[in-house]
Design a protein around this motif. Structure first.
Motif, PDB file in Angstrom:
ATOM      1  N   ALA A 274       0.814  -1.213   0.000  1.00  0.00           N
ATOM      2  CA  ALA A 274       0.000   0.000   0.000  1.00  0.00           C
ATOM      3  C   ALA A 274       0.849   1.265   0.000  1.00  0.00           C
ATOM      4  CB  ALA A 274      -0.932   0.002   1.209  1.00  0.00           C
ATOM      5  N   GLU A 275       2.056   1.175   0.546  1.00  0.00           N
ATOM      6  CA  GLU A 275       2.944   2.341   0.587  1.00  0.00           C
ATOM      7  C   GLU A 275       3.799   2.469  -0.669  1.00  0.00           C
ATOM      8  OE1 GLU A 275       4.576   4.079   4.227  1.00  0.00           O
ATOM      9  OE2 GLU A 275       4.196   2.135   5.172  1.00  0.00           O
ATOM     10  N   GLY A 276       3.558   1.625  -1.663  1.00  0.00           N
ATOM     11  CA  GLY A 276       4.255   1.757  -2.931  1.00  0.00           C
ATOM     12  C   GLY A 276       5.642   1.162  -2.924  1.00  0.00           C
ATOM     13  N   VAL A 277       5.750  -0.083  -2.465  1.00  0.00           N
ATOM     14  CA  VAL A 277       7.027  -0.793  -2.440  1.00  0.00           C
ATOM     15  C   VAL A 277       7.023  -1.824  -3.562  1.00  0.00           C
ATOM     16  CG1 VAL A 277       8.432  -2.414  -1.091  1.00  0.00           C
ATOM     17  CG2 VAL A 277       7.436  -0.406   0.003  1.00  0.00           C
ATOM     18  N   ASP A 278       8.183  -1.995  -4.220  1.00  0.00           N
ATOM     19  CA  ASP A 278       8.263  -2.928  -5.343  1.00  0.00           C
ATOM     20  C   ASP A 278       8.321  -4.387  -4.913  1.00  0.00           C
ATOM     21  OD1 ASP A 278       8.936  -1.185  -7.924  1.00  0.00           O
ATOM     22  OD2 ASP A 278      10.060  -0.333  -6.259  1.00  0.00           O
ATOM     23  N   ARG A 279       9.005  -4.655  -3.772  1.00  0.00           N
ATOM     24  CA  ARG A 279       9.367  -6.033  -3.460  1.00  0.00           C
ATOM     25  C   ARG A 279       9.340  -6.269  -1.959  1.00  0.00           C
ATOM     26  NH1 ARG A 279      13.240  -5.275  -5.750  1.00  0.00           N
ATOM     27  NH2 ARG A 279      12.444  -5.777  -7.832  1.00  0.00           N
ATOM     28  N   PHE A 280       8.952  -7.479  -1.566  1.00  0.00           N
ATOM     29  CA  PHE A 280       8.840  -7.838  -0.157  1.00  0.00           C
ATOM     30  C   PHE A 280       9.526  -9.174   0.066  1.00  0.00           C
ATOM     31  CE2 PHE A 280       6.454 -10.210   3.128  1.00  0.00           C
ATOM     32  CZ  PHE A 280       6.634  -9.367   4.217  1.00  0.00           C
TER      33      PHE A 280
END
Length: 330
Positions: A107-113
């Protein structure tokens, strides 16, 4: 490594050569990185970043899915059971906790987890749970999935890929020469073999290391060369934050100038890769702004393992002020 007369005028010429297709290698005299003008070097590194990576900044986050009680003896690590730190110890998180973190990061606009666990390798039971977790994350989320689970077999890497994992993190940490001064429970060649197994399974490997562990600049150059030879396209650079209770607790922190020189050097040695800022960003002024203007094109953000960096919101604000492009948040 000998000497190479790379004057301030020579660095722009070298930058042009790299843009035109030249690649530096182990056979080149690379000692100029140690004493050339820092301002000229970082300016050239930013030109390379702009040419090869553009203005997009790749953001990734991690969750410490299992912490502490690691049997390896890495001298920098708070999670080694052989070190005497205040590291929190807990078993593998359940799916709901990991899903909540991944959803928040998406939701915070991160590409990868990535799920990161302590230990040389997961137990068979934990590995089965992790594969199931990744499968469910892949079904429910759009965020790209990465894993950092230590040493795995070829079959385990293939199962991760089938579950939706697309990248794997395995740092080489330092140079081949200096590695035995940092860890003896596994070898540098163990690391390289693990990386190659991941690549053979179709995973993109994220691999870098830690600077400021007592190594020389020649060691850092050698690490950059090794990563180039491995074809690594995501290179996290961490600056040591000496943790009380580890064998490296008394080492002085690196200066900002030394970190910036290293970041720029890695860009020259790996021009097409994402040079990713990791732990130790608190050693840099303005949240690492000068590093992003000196070759860095990506960062680990959000909740780190043991050495905090910055929040996603703060990173986005700083990068947007630099005119960089970011994934949309919602």
């Amino acid at each position: 490594m000998g000497t190479l007369n790379r004057t301030a005028a020579g660095i722009p010429a070298l930058t042009d050569e790299i843009i035109a297709g030249r690649r530096l290698s182990r056979s080149d005299d690379l000692s100029f990185f140690m004493n050339c003008s820092l301002a000229t070097l970082t300016e050239g590194a930013d030109r390379l970043r702009k040419h090869f990576s553009g203005d997009y900044v790749d953001l990734c986050t991690i969750i410490a899915g299992r912490s502490g009680n690691c049997g390896e003896n890495c001298r920098f690590c708070a999670q080694s059971a052989r070190n005497h730190t205040a590291c929190e110890v807990y078993g593998l998180y359940d799916f709901d906790r990991i899903l909540a973190e991944a959803q928040a990061n998406e939701a915070e606009g991160v590409d990868r987890f990535a799920i990161v666990i302590s230990g040389r390798s997961p137990s068979q039971d934990d590995f089965e749970k992790i594969v199931q977790i990744y499968g469910k994350l892949h079904e429910r989320l759009h965020i790209s999935l990465c894993a950092s689970l230590g040493f795995l077999s070829s079959g385990q890497f293939e199962r991760l890929h089938a579950a939706g994992v697309r990248s794997y993190h395995c740092n080489i940490e330092t140079s081949r020469r200096y590695f035995p001064s940092i860890c003896t429970t596994h070898s540098f060649d163990d690391k390289l073999a693990n990386i190659r197994r991941a690549q053979a399974a179709g995973l993109s490997v994220c691999s870098g290391g830690i600077i400021g562990m007592g190594e020389t600049m020649e060691d850092r150059i050698d690490m950059a060369v090794e990563l180039s030879e491995l074809g690594i396209r995501s290179i996290p650079l961490n600056a040591l934050i000496a943790i009380p209770g580890t064998p490296l607790e008394s080492l002085p922190a690196l200066s900002e100038e030394e970190i910036l020189r290293t970041v720029a050097m890695f860009r020259y040695m790996n021009p097409e890769s994402s040079i990713r800022l990791g732990a130790g960003r608190k050693l840099l002024s303005e949240n690492g702004r000068r590093a992003f203007a000196g070759g860095a094109s990506a960062t680990i953000t959000g909740n780190m393992l043991t050495t905090s960096g910055s929040t996603i919101r703060n990173d986005r604000a700083m990068l947007q002020a630099l005119g960089r492009q970011l994934p949309a948040a919602y």
